[in-house]
Design a protein around this motif. Structure first.
Motif, mmCIF file in Angstrom:
data_model
loop_
_atom_site.group_PDB
_atom_site.id
_atom_site.type_symbol
_atom_site.label_atom_id
_atom_site.label_comp_id
_atom_site.label_asym_id
_atom_site.label_seq_id
_atom_site.Cartn_x
_atom_site.Cartn_y
_atom_site.Cartn_z
ATOM 1 N N ALA A 43 0.808 -1.216 0.000
ATOM 2 C CA ALA A 43 0.000 0.000 0.000
ATOM 3 C C ALA A 43 0.842 1.268 0.000
ATOM 4 O O ALA A 43 0.638 2.136 -0.854
ATOM 5 C CB ALA A 43 -0.963 -0.024 1.180
ATOM 6 N N PRO A 44 1.811 1.408 0.925
ATOM 7 C CA PRO A 44 2.595 2.655 0.888
ATOM 8 C C PRO A 44 3.421 2.786 -0.392
ATOM 9 O O PRO A 44 3.592 3.897 -0.904
ATOM 10 C CB PRO A 44 3.491 2.557 2.124
ATOM 11 N N LEU A 45 3.929 1.655 -0.898
ATOM 12 C CA LEU A 45 4.744 1.739 -2.104
ATOM 13 C C LEU A 45 3.900 2.196 -3.293
ATOM 14 O O LEU A 45 4.329 3.025 -4.105
ATOM 15 C CB LEU A 45 5.407 0.394 -2.403
ATOM 16 N N LEU A 46 2.682 1.650 -3.370
ATOM 17 C CA LEU A 46 1.802 2.079 -4.460
ATOM 18 C C LEU A 46 1.336 3.515 -4.262
ATOM 19 O O LEU A 46 1.320 4.325 -5.185
ATOM 20 C CB LEU A 46 0.593 1.151 -4.550
ATOM 21 N N THR A 62 -2.885 7.273 3.930
ATOM 22 C CA THR A 62 -2.153 6.007 3.840
ATOM 23 C C THR A 62 -1.589 5.599 5.195
ATOM 24 O O THR A 62 -1.777 4.462 5.645
ATOM 25 C CB THR A 62 -0.998 6.133 2.838
ATOM 26 N N THR A 63 -0.881 6.546 5.857
ATOM 27 C CA THR A 63 -0.228 6.144 7.107
ATOM 28 C C THR A 63 -1.254 5.817 8.171
ATOM 29 O O THR A 63 -1.065 4.882 8.952
ATOM 30 C CB THR A 63 0.721 7.249 7.610
ATOM 31 N N LEU A 89 9.679 5.495 2.063
ATOM 32 C CA LEU A 89 10.427 5.181 3.279
ATOM 33 C C LEU A 89 9.583 4.311 4.194
ATOM 34 O O LEU A 89 10.045 3.280 4.704
ATOM 35 C CB LEU A 89 10.833 6.488 3.976
ATOM 36 N N THR A 90 8.323 4.711 4.382
ATOM 37 C CA THR A 90 7.452 3.933 5.255
ATOM 38 C C THR A 90 7.306 2.504 4.739
ATOM 39 O O THR A 90 7.399 1.535 5.514
ATOM 40 C CB THR A 90 6.074 4.601 5.343
ATOM 41 N N GLY A 91 7.093 2.395 3.429
ATOM 42 C CA GLY A 91 6.950 1.065 2.852
ATOM 43 C C GLY A 91 8.200 0.236 3.037
ATOM 44 O O GLY A 91 8.139 -0.943 3.404
ATOM 45 N N GLY A 92 9.352 0.862 2.807
ATOM 46 C CA GLY A 92 10.607 0.140 2.963
ATOM 47 C C GLY A 92 10.798 -0.337 4.389
ATOM 48 O O GLY A 92 11.206 -1.481 4.633
ATOM 49 N N LEU A 93 10.483 0.545 5.335
ATOM 50 C CA LEU A 93 10.658 0.179 6.739
ATOM 51 C C LEU A 93 9.749 -0.981 7.116
ATOM 52 O O LEU A 93 10.160 -1.922 7.803
ATOM 53 C CB LEU A 93 10.358 1.385 7.631
ATOM 54 N N LEU A 94 8.504 -0.918 6.647
ATOM 55 C CA LEU A 94 7.592 -2.022 6.949
ATOM 56 C C LEU A 94 8.082 -3.307 6.294
ATOM 57 O O LEU A 94 7.936 -4.395 6.856
ATOM 58 C CB LEU A 94 6.185 -1.674 6.479
ATOM 59 N N GLY A 95 8.694 -3.150 5.108
ATOM 60 C CA GLY A 95 9.250 -4.331 4.446
ATOM 61 C C GLY A 95 10.352 -4.951 5.288
ATOM 62 O O GLY A 95 10.369 -6.173 5.509
#
Lengths: 505, 123, 659
Positions: free
Chosen positions: A14-17, A40-41, A120-126
């Motif tokens: 979701a954050p990446l998209l 999103t967040t 960044l958020t998406g990466g961190l969650l990844g």
């Protein structure tokens, strides 16, 4: 396939998209970044909470996993939400949501900023949720690239220099990690964490595993900013825009430190590392030296943001030292301490950097000396920052104390006396720089300094100096959270219990 | 020893390349050359993966939809997939790095780190 | 164990008061009203628990039982009102009532800045002190101990000048080293030790010592000893045991109510109280006696001996240092250091009588020392005099204050019928009963009583029996019996320097100058105009007098009650140096005042009440509740009635307790 399981890929995708949306919509209108990021967040936070409740209240205490594309984990990518990772996911989503409250008015503005923010958020969650060591590398790099861009978005050319320095060291660190992964792959033929956990002790050539661990340790020591590989971090934190520093200071190194801990307990396994020659000594030394060096450097700083950055070096030193204790003594307690300190430090640093941003924005103060008299002029921010600083020192009942308690207890239980001494002394060392700032804020009259202050505050981002209620509220919430979490030591330990049972047998 | 070198010479080469990359990153004063060093370093890692996957006599891991698949000798596909991904990551990093270098050059008018240090110290 | 919310309520009363105090910062009367109200409520809550506790009930409140929140894994955040806790809480909350009146008078008398912060921090300190009293385990006491260090810091650094900041820094460093490092380390070690045996892990206090720890000490004796010394060092910092004492003297830059209640009662006593908890309820006398410490050359001694030696050394050395201090509050501070060591010494002797004496010394010293500090503060507010050498004849000006001071001083020295006598009596009996090398400690107690007189008598003598122009005369050495009617014109400059060893630079520089000038004036003036000394002083105006005059004109005279004295109004109360220039007797000598007019009732009433309290405790210790509580505590620790304790030989008693 349960609905909770579907949340896992959603949390990352979701954050990446959504990161693409601000740019796409930016073709029509300019001000779409913030609403998209906010929606999103907030959604991510909700999803993380839902996932957390599913994980913690699950009957069999088994982690929730999802295999991407339906490929089995032997060669596919698996996402894992267990008691440890979901804790970090909660922190990531909460901080990402909270910092947005500041950036709405405090900037930086622009759709590209929010693209990087969401990336960044998406990466961190990844990083948090992945169950695959190579996938971890990819997310580390996604996080890093977004961070470089965010750091470089600061005003002035200095931020570009800081970002480049960060980029070179950060890439080297990630590459070191990748070499380590290569060695693991060579020795075992798999990349999945669960598979590795069984394959590593059975590996025929332990030298490869040892070399792999060595490279991984160096890589993460750089990513987590451990002395003497920390040099990228203070200038990056200092030069990044005020609205960005809280996010990266709270989360980026935290996620890396989490990943390191995950590799230690899940992939290599504590039992295996205990028998590995020198592994414990090396990790312990890195951590302890960083605690001491980080504080010594923090004390001599004049810039508040830089001082807090060096403080991160020493606080992560505590976490790494805790990992060392985990390896040396198979100490569950130290691991609980490391987890709590990761969460606590993330929250504290987010609050402190937000506070520093507020002060810089409305009071124009950036150096320790300029903080003189802040308590009178900005009582709420000063009060919140004081609470956060004291919590960082480890004054109970703050979250800093809880982490320190478990780490110290772990060190004592493992009878690692020098490490225990460093941990106990770290209270005093932290106090050295925290008290310096407190004394300036509360007991130094501003008249002692001769420079223009409230009359013409120095505008940092966009020339706007107003402070919204929301900005103030978010700092206060961080301070309240720091104290509230101070009472949650037993609760968090209880939540982690199933995970610990799993990895410590 | 000689035997090891003879059979594993690619590893030796890969690590020489790694060393060159690190050395270049540290020693070169030119920012662009530093980035080239980083790229070299990464490329060496890619080669490491590839050579690790190599099996003597194996073909590329493109499995034909054919008869007895058990007898087919192919290199391990996993490292190759990894390298493909890592190359993409590497390109992105180089691009961001070069963008930063361009910005630094525009601001300070230099690409050399020592000159840059002097310029910044003056400010 | 009875679950009850009152221990928590007693802690939280003043925490609630903080909010109210800050909220009503614009209305001083209301603000001080909250302070007094909170003090009364707190005292009421503590007293309401007292009868039941005397009957053996223990009230307990636990975070886990009441809310389900686990503070740390395996450790509950719990409060309990047992005899020892009630003992300290009763003392602190009772004295807070009068201190809040006194503080109001003091702060207003000096028109202090930031009074809201002051009163808020004060209330917070009391919260933390009562929290320490009621803490049910080592972690809870650690939490409140750290909070106490924290909330008293704003009081020490209150003046916001360089001296106060440095004192504040020193204060934080010492107290956090004690709390955050030693105490935390000791607590962690105890938790670890008790987890080694089947009874543990536990940190909860048990009268007579934790069973789990006693078992663990058999397994790991060396670590048990190390943990003991860590804990003692942690609490010893606040109890100002040498060599960790020097923060206390520096903390005297704080306003006097702070020095009085906190640095003579609540804060330092929390250290002594912590030592009591460690000795009586963590390790227990039996275990301490039985854990042999192998000293090379001497052989095996009990763990208590090093503590007793440190305490004995501290009380002697601090008394000697006190004699050399000219600054009254600093002299009192060193006296506090010495008196706290009495408590630690009494506790570390382990004999039941000595322990009763030590415990009773907590209130005995508190009442007497609070009187002394209140007097010092009243003198400061009224005359801005801080140095003993300037107090010659001040008994005329402040008769009631100085009388109360005399009572307090007598109590310090342990003269009957003041409270200090009772406690020292018990301690001496205890030390004597054990005999052997313990006579040395008894000797230290007696020696220190003499030293106490040696440093307090000069103050009383100066105040009542010297006149302003002859304050540094040495009748015992230089003059024939009865003295001479003559100025000490022949004395050299050196002798007129105040005997304050604390700040050599000041005493040689700033202090010397006016004194030298004064001496010359006196010589000239008294010789020529024996009855009119004023003329000479105004004839030869010195630098400070000028400064006084100019400053006076710029100030709005807030001291309505001492309008007679211009020099007083001009005093900058920040820092000692200014005081020293402007303090001391006014030009015409001290005016004679009656007890009713010497100061405001806000300060005089507390002084009178506390001084009376000190006498009451001394005359009728059996009727004042503290002695009975102390014997209850000791009975709980040794597990037998107090009357039987005296009959049993010491060695047997110790083995009895262990089993």
């Amino acid at each position: 396939m349960s609905s909770a399981e579907l949340l896992l890929p959603l949390l990352i995708a979701a954050p990446l998209l959504a990161a693409t949306l601000p740019i796409v919509l930016g073709l029509w209108t300019d001000r779409t970044g913030w609403p998209i990021a906010a929606v999103t967040t907030t959604g991510l936070f909700g999803a993380a909470v839902a996932l957390a409740s599913a994980v913690y209240t699950g009957t069999d205490a088994a982690p929730i996993t999802h295999e991407l594309g339906g490929y089995p984990r032997t060669y596919g990518i698996q996402l894992v939400a267990d008691q440890f990772s979901i804790l970090i996911a909660l922190l990531v989503t909460a901080v990402a949501t909270g910092v947005l409250v500041y950036t709405r008015q405090g900037g930086p503005r622009g759709n590209t900023f929010y693209t990087a923010y969401l990336l960044l958020t998406g990466g961190l969650l990844g990083i948090t949720l992945t169950g695959d060591v190579f996938n971890l590398f990819v997310f580390l790099e996604i996080t890093s690239i977004a961070t470089y861009a965010l750091v470089a978005s600061g005003d002035g050319p200095e931020s570009a220099v800081a970002a480049l320095k960060y980029l070179i060291l950060g890439t080297m660190a990630a590459s070191m990690y990748l070499i380590g992964v290569a060695f693991l792959l060579m020795a075992t033929g798999t990349l999945n964490m669960i598979e590795l956990a069984t394959a590593i002790p059975a590996a025929e050539r332990p030298t490869l595993i040892r070399a792999g661990f060595g490279f991984i340790a160096v890589g993460f020591a750089t990513k987590v900013a451990q002395w003497p590989l920390h040099t990228w971090q203070p200038s990056a934190y200092q030069q990044a825009p005020d609205g960005v520093t809280p996010l990266i200071a709270a989360l980026v190194s935290t996620a890396s430190a989490y990943a390191f801990g995950r590799l230690i307990v899940t992939v290599f396994g504590v039992d295996y590392l205990t028998t590995m020659p020198n592994a414990a000594t090396i990790v312990l030394t890195i951590g302890c030296v960083s605690v001491l060096a980080g504080t010594a450097l923090a004390v001599i700083q004049t810039e508040v943001k830089r001082m807090l950055a060096y403080s991160s070096v020493s606080q992560f030193g505590l976490v790494i030292a805790a990992y060392g204790v985990v390896i040396a003594g198979s100490s569950e307690t130290a691991f609980i301490g490391a987890a709590i300190h990761l969460i606590g430090h993330g929250l504290l640093k987010a609050g402190l950097f937000l506070g520093a941003a507020l002060v810089a924005r409305s009071y124009g103060a950036r150096t320790v000396d300029e903080y003189a008299g802040l308590a009178k002029a900005r009582p709420v921010v000063a009060g919140a920052m004081a609470v956060l600083l004291l919590s960082l020192v480890g004054v109970p009942p703050g979250v800093g104390f809880v982490g320190k308690w478990y780490i110290a207890l772990g060190a004592v239980q493992s009878e690692l006396w020098p490490v225990a001494a460093v941990i106990f002394l770290s209270t005093m060392l932290t106090l050295a720089y925290a008290a310096r700032l407190l004394e300036k804020m509360y007991f130094t009259p501003p008249a002692a300094l001769d420079w223009p202050r409230t009359t013409e505050p120095v505008a940092t981002d966009g020339g706007d100096t107003t402070v919204s209620i929301g900005m103030l509220a978010i700092v206060v919430i961080a301070a309240v959270g720091a104290v509230a979490l101070g009472f949650a030591g037993g609760t968090i330990a209880g939540l982690l219990e199933p995970f610990l049972m799993e990895v410590f047998n | 020893m000689i035997e090891l070198l003879a059979s594993h010479y690619t590893y030796v080469l890969v690590f020489v390349l790694l060393g060159l990359g690190i050395y270049m990153t540290i020693a070169s004063e030119n920012l662009v050359k530093k980035l080239i060093g980083v790229s070299l370093f990464q490329t060496a890692i890619f080669l490491f993966f590839i050579s690790m996957a190599y099996i003597e006599g194996g073909s590329a891991p493109i499995v034909p939809h054919a008869e007895n698949p058990g007898e087919l000798m192919v290199a391990s596909p996993l490292p190759q997939v990894i390298v493909l991904t890592a190359i993409v990551v590497g390109i992105a990093l180089t691009a961001v790095g070069l963008a930063l270098v361009i910005r630094i050059y525009a601001e300070y008018g230099t690409l050399r780190e020592d000159t840059l240090r002097e310029v910044r110290a003056d400010e | 164990m009875v679950a009850d919310i009152r221990p928590l309520a007693a802690v939280l009363v003043s925490a609630v008061a903080i909010v109210l105090i800050i909220a009503s910062h614009r209305r001083p009367n209301l603000r001080e009203g909250w302070s007094v109200l909170a003090a009364l409520t707190k005292f009421g809550l503590v007293v309401s628990m007292l009868p039941a506790v005397m009957d053996g009930t223990v009230f307990r409140w636990s975070l886990k039982e009441s809310t389900g929140i686990q503070f740390l894994e395996g450790i509950d955040f719990a409060l309990r009102a047992d005899p020892l806790g009630i003992f300290f809480a009763l003392l602190a909350s009772f004295l807070w009532i009068f201190t809040s009146f006194y503080a109001a008078g003091y702060m207003r008398g000096l028109s202090e800045h930031n009074q809201t912060r002051f009163f808020a921090s004060f209330a917070a300190s009391l919260s933390a002190a009562v929290g320490i009293a009621f803490a049910a385990n080592l972690v809870t006491i650690f939490v409140f101990y750290e909070l106490l260090s924290l909330v008293t810091y704003p009081l020490v650094a209150h003046n916001e000048d360089e001296e106060a900041r440095i004192a504040g820094r020193k204060y934080l460093t010492y107290t956090f080293f004690g709390g955050g490092v030693f105490l935390l380390a000791g607590t962690v070690m105890i938790y670890w030790l008790t987890s080694l045996v089947s009874e543990g892990p536990t940190l909860a206090f048990e009268a007579g010592g934790m069973d789990a720890l006693a078992a663990a000490a058999q397994v790991e004796p060396v670590y048990a000893q190390a943990a003991f010394f860590l804990l003692i060092a942690g609490f010893g910092v606040k109890a100002a045991l040498m060599p960790l004492h020097s923060w206390l003297a520096d903390a005297m830059v704080a306003p006097t109510p702070v020095s009085g209640l906190l640095h003579a009662v609540a804060v330092v006593k929390s250290g002594a109280f912590g030592v009591a908890r460690v000795i009586l309820e963590v390790y227990g006398p039996g275990l301490i006696y039985d854990l042999p410490l192998d000293v090379p050359g001497i052989g095996e001694v009990g763990l208590n001996i090093p503590v007793a030696i440190v305490a004995a050394f501290t009380l002697t050395a601090a008394s000697i240092i006190a004699m050399r201090k000219d600054h009254l509050k600093r002299r009192l501070a060193y006296s506090t250091t010495a008196q706290l060591s009495y408590i630690v010494l009494g506790l570390s002797l382990l004999h039941p009588y000595a322990i009763v004496g030590a415990l009773f010394h907590i209130p005995a010293h508190a009442f007497a020392k609070l009187t002394l500090f209140f007097c010092a503060g009243a003198i400061h507010v009224e005359t801005h005099t801080d140095y003993i050498s300037e107090m010659a004849g001040i008994g005329k000006r402040m008769p009631l204050t100085m009388s109360a001071f005399t009572i307090g001083a007598a109590g310090m020295a342990g003269l009957p019928p003041i409270a200090g006598f009772v406690s020292k009596f018990y301690m001496l009996i205890g030390a004597g009963d054990v005999g052997g090398s313990y006579w040395l400690f008894a000797g230290a107690l007696l020696l220190s009583a003499v030293l106490n007189i040696a440093y307090f008598w000069p103050v009383v003598y100066t105040a009542f029996f010297e006149s302003e122009d002859r304050h540094d005369a040495k009748p015992l050495l230089e003059f024939p019996e009865g003295g001479l009617i003559q100025s000490y014109a022949t004395t050299s400059d050196d002798e007129s320097v105040a005997a304050d060893g604390g700040e050599p630079a000041d005493t040689s520089g700033i202090e010397n100058e006016p004194h030298a000038a004064d001496t010359d004036d006196y010589e000239y003036a008294v010789d020529k105009y024996p009855s009119d000394h004023t003329t000479a002083d105004t004839d030869a105006p010195s630098q400070p007098t000028d400064a006084r005059a100019t400053e006076t004109s710029t100030r709005d005279g807030h001291d309505d009650h001492d309008d007679h004295d211009e020099s007083v109004a001009a005093v900058d109360h920040h820092g000692d140096h200014d005081d020293h220039l402007t303090g001391g007797p006014p030009a015409g000598g001290w005016p004679r005042r009656s007890p009713r007019t010497e100061s405001t009732w806000l300060m005089l009433a507390p002084i009178a009440i506390i001084a009376t309290g000190a006498v009451v405790l001394g005359i009728g210790p059996d009727y004042a509740v503290f002695l009975e509580l102390a014997t209850r505590i000791v009975e709980g620790v040794f597990g037998m009635p107090f009357e039987q304790l005296g009959d049993m030989p010491f060695g047997e008693l110790m083995t009895e307790v262990t089993n």
